[in-house]
Enzyme design. Sequence first.
Site, PDB file in Angstrom:
ATOM      1  N   LYS A 265       0.844  -1.213   0.000  1.00 37.73           N
ATOM      2  CA  LYS A 265       0.000   0.000   0.000  1.00 37.73           C
ATOM      3  C   LYS A 265       0.876   1.258   0.000  1.00 37.73           C
ATOM      4  CE  LYS A 265      -4.091  -2.142   1.964  1.00 37.73           C
ATOM      5  NZ  LYS A 265      -3.574  -3.455   2.388  1.00 37.73           N
ATOM      6  N   VAL A 266       1.702   1.330  -1.018  1.00 40.00           N
ATOM      7  CA  VAL A 266       2.708   2.393  -1.125  1.00 40.00           C
ATOM      8  C   VAL A 266       2.006   3.752  -1.228  1.00 40.00           C
ATOM      9  CG1 VAL A 266       4.688   3.195  -2.454  1.00 40.00           C
ATOM     10  CG2 VAL A 266       4.213   0.739  -2.293  1.00 40.00           C
TER      11      VAL A 266
ATOM     12  N   PRO B   2     -11.038  -7.466  -2.075  1.00 38.48           N
ATOM     13  CA  PRO B   2     -10.950  -8.138  -0.772  1.00 38.48           C
ATOM     14  C   PRO B   2     -12.215  -7.896   0.062  1.00 38.48           C
ATOM     15  CG  PRO B   2      -9.773  -6.056  -0.683  1.00 38.48           C
ATOM     16  CD  PRO B   2     -10.456  -6.113  -2.027  1.00 38.48           C
TER      17      PRO B   2
END
Length: 217
Positions: A62-63, A170
């Site tokens: 999750k940059v 997700p």
Amino acid sequence: MERKTGLILALDVTDRMEAVAISEKVSGYVDAIKIGYPLVLSTGMDMISQLSKYAPIIADFKVADIPNTNRLICEQVFKAGADAVIVQGFTGHDSLEAAVKLAKEQKKDIYVVTEMSHPGALDFMQQVGEGIAKMAADAKASGVVAPATRPERVAEIRKIIGNDLSIISPGVGAQGGSASDVIKAGADWVIVGRSIYQAEDPAMAAKKLVDEMKEFI
Ligand code: O7M
């Protein structure tokens, strides 16, 4: 990423042997394995190459940084053997473009988080989710991450990004979402963690999900 089963394993275990054992068991049912901070911080970056023999690896870091730092991070993650990196979208177009440019040069994928699947995502993220989806499409990212807990939002995001980008989703199982419902709403893949890796028989749990989605894929 090639879609055969529509299932991505979220491998959030913290033990190397367990990670390898589960990957071996489910490799026939998953199109990719997503690994992130829990597993990499507990075992090391070499986990990426070790697991890549079972399936393509999506590195979920999750940059979320300035363009130069995003590029430096993605460079290291691709070098470690990952096929894709997940980045946050809220940092804006230049940060995203830096990651996408590098990924394209290396024939890798970038997936962009839009709105997250947990209840707290309604506090801030949902309000910007559609804008992030549009930005991801403009930047020609490979796809976006959108919540299986809210199939109606996945349908909205699909309308915004069209069919050139993928949606990986997700929130199935432990968070309450349904695999078939979110695929019907427009997702290409579901990302499933606990319902598989905590199951008594992870291969059977993965197979069940694959069978559930089969007719909608
Ligand atoms: O099936 P679970 O709930 O055990 O695991 C879901 C995985 O997806 C877990 O690795 C989460 O960190 C991740 N995830 C979400 O659950 N919700 C989101 O909105 C986004 C992610 C994710 O993968 O972001 C890239």
